[in-house]
Design a protein around this motif. Structure first.
Motif, PDB file in Angstrom:
ATOM      1  N   SER A 188       0.843  -1.204   0.000  1.00 35.15           N
ATOM      2  CA  SER A 188       0.000   0.000   0.000  1.00 35.15           C
ATOM      3  C   SER A 188       0.871   1.245   0.000  1.00 35.15           C
ATOM      4  CB  SER A 188      -0.927   0.006   1.206  1.00 35.15           C
ATOM      5  OG  SER A 188      -1.754  -1.136   1.172  1.00 35.15           O
ATOM      6  N   GLU A 278      -7.439  -2.528  -4.611  1.00 31.83           N
ATOM      7  CA  GLU A 278      -6.705  -2.808  -3.363  1.00 31.83           C
ATOM      8  C   GLU A 278      -7.241  -4.102  -2.738  1.00 31.83           C
ATOM      9  OE1 GLU A 278      -4.255  -2.764  -1.326  1.00 31.83           O
ATOM     10  OE2 GLU A 278      -4.379  -1.064   0.070  1.00 31.83           O
ATOM     11  N   GLU A 279      -6.332  -4.966  -2.277  1.00 27.90           N
ATOM     12  CA  GLU A 279      -6.715  -6.246  -1.638  1.00 27.90           C
ATOM     13  C   GLU A 279      -7.793  -6.963  -2.447  1.00 27.90           C
ATOM     14  OE1 GLU A 279      -5.170  -7.587   0.847  1.00 27.90           O
ATOM     15  OE2 GLU A 279      -4.241  -5.988   2.013  1.00 27.90           O
TER      16      GLU A 279
HETATM   17 MG   LIG Z   1      -1.985  -2.736   2.497  1.00 27.15          MG
END
Ligand SMILES: [Mg+2]
Ligand SMILES: Nc1ncnc2c1ncn2[C@@H]1O[C@H](COP(=O)(O)OP(=O)(O)O)[C@@H](O)[C@H]1O
Length: 414
Positions: A188, A278-279
């Motif tokens: 991240s 993200e993820e």
């Molecule tokens: Mg992360």
């Protein structure tokens, strides 16, 4: 204990008085010290050549030659040895060998010689210089300078290699990005840096889905990007709807490609759309828990198929997908075909098998060590580069990310 320590010749510290010319004894001592020093350099070079030969043989950087008595092993010939620091030596490439061939075994070779790493410097003709690096060149912190790209065609900073080459990438170049790494490995944070560099470009739109709500979402409030972002897990249908909306926009663009062109040229009105996921495996898992409707596709199927369409057809329409996952297993990211669409691949700390899974078998030798890598250290491959170890720039703490997006993030036109 580093083997190289006891190999290093020790120049004699003897010095005569500063102003006085050395007398007979002084001159004899000087000569003797010089002879001792030269002898120690020769011993050092001899020992180093021997250890290099052994390392080459063990790591199979050698030729096997059949002779009457059986098989003999030929290793690359060592020319000049410099005692440094840093210690370095020249090597003549064997027939068929390239300087690059030292890259993969380089680290093991350096460890055998008591160093941390190996830098390869091609010289004229068939010679290369191998430089033994005493410390990890990537141990040093690499802060992200406060720069923002003025356009998607400008290069943004991706990282720095062991030989201190700075790698950059323009988001307008047709490549999707895959980023994998275990929890806390710096995925991240890397993307914070990337988005902070891109947030102001008038011809870039940062869209996407983020179940954590840290990378996208609130940070982007009041910017033109925010309405193209969906966060959190409270409304998973919204993630599928957003991805489908992006697919619809992509289709609209594909239908309007001018007749004599094969792709959209991004502009301020038709920006490059960076779709950040993200993820992503987490999103699929959460969506998988939602009951399937009586008719039609399940939520997870909708998400996977939208991602797949963006990946396979988006490049021409100025769509770039940036997917983050702890492991890029085919099942976790929508299938092997989806995974194959990523031209630029980064792996932060991952187990050895995950590294080979994303970067191919060439990355296998690095697996064991990389499984313990510090945050911000990654392997990068793709876009014409072999798998290479890099340190990515660090923006700072999360507050800095918030400040940069809030200060520079492109505003919606009123
Ligand atoms: Mg992360
Ligand atoms: N490039 C970097 N350099 C130094 N430290 C870093 C770097 N990237 C991340 N970190 C540290 O590692 C922590 C975890 O990073 P994060 O990006 O949240 O990991 P992930 O998203 O992979 O779980 C951060 O809080 C930060 O302290």
């Amino acid at each position: 204990m580093p083997a190289i320590e006891h190999l290093r010749p020790r120049p004699s510290g003897h010095r005569s008085g500063r102003d006085r010319a050395p007398g007979f004894l002084g001159r004899m001592r000087q000569r003797r010290a010089q002879r001792d020093y030269e002898a120690s350099v020769l011993t050092f070079a001899y020992t180093l050549k021997g250890e290099f030969r052994d390392a080459c043989e063990y790591l199979r950087v050698c030729h096997y030659v059949s002779v009457a008595a059986g098989i003999t092993v030929r290793t690359p010939r060592v020319g000049e040895v410099r005692v440094g620091p840093p210690i370095s030596f020249t090597v003549e490439l064997m027939p068929g060998q390239e300087p690059e061939d030292f890259r993969k075994p380089g680290r093991r070779m350096a460890h055998t010689l008591g160093a941390h790493g190996l830098r390869i410097e091609p010289l004229a003709g068939r010679w290369v210089r191998l430089v033994l690096l005493e410390a990890d060149p990537l141990a040093e912190h690499f802060g992200l300078p406060p720069v923002t790209a003025g356009s998607g065609t400008e290069t943004v900073l991706l990282g720095r290699t062991e030989d201190r080459t700075t790698l950059g990438h323009a988001i307008a170049d047709p490549a999707h990005l895959a980023v994998q790494g275990m929890n806390g490995s710096g995925k991240s944070a890397f993307v914070y840096g990337l988005l902070a560099q891109l947030c102001a470009a008038p011809d870039v739109l940062v869209a996407g889905s983020d179940i954590t709500g840290l990378l996208l979402g609130r940070v982007w409030d009041d910017t033109a990007h925010r309405e193209w972002q969906v966060v959190g897990t409270h409304d998973l249908e919204a993630h599928a709807a957003l991805l489908e909306q992006l697919v619809a926009e992509m289709d609209r663009r594909l239908a309007t490609i001018p007749r004599r062109e094969d792709k959209i040229t991004p502009t301020v009105t038709v920006p490059t759309v960076l779709v950040v996921l993200e993820e992503f495996p987490g999103l699929l898992r959460a969506a998988g828990a939602v009951p399937k409707p009586k008719s039609g596709k399940s939520l997870a199927e909708r998400i996977v198929s939208a991602q797949l369409r963006l990946l396979s057809e988006g490049r021409k329409a100025a769509f770039r997908v940036l997917t983050l996952a702890q492991r890029f297993e085919a099942t976790a990211v929508g299938g092997g075909y989806a995974r194959d669409q990523f031209a630029l691949r980064l792996s932060f700390r991952v187990p050895a098998d995950s590294l080979a899974m994303l970067h191919g078998d060439d990355a296998r030798p690095f697996g064991q060590e990389h499984a313990n890598a510090d945050p911000g250290i990654a392997y990068l491959s793709g876009l014409g580069r072999d798998c290479e170890r890099i340190r990515v720039p660090h923006l700072g703490d999360y507050g800095e990310y918030v400040d940069r997006i809030q200060s520079y993030g492109r505003r919606a036109e009123s």
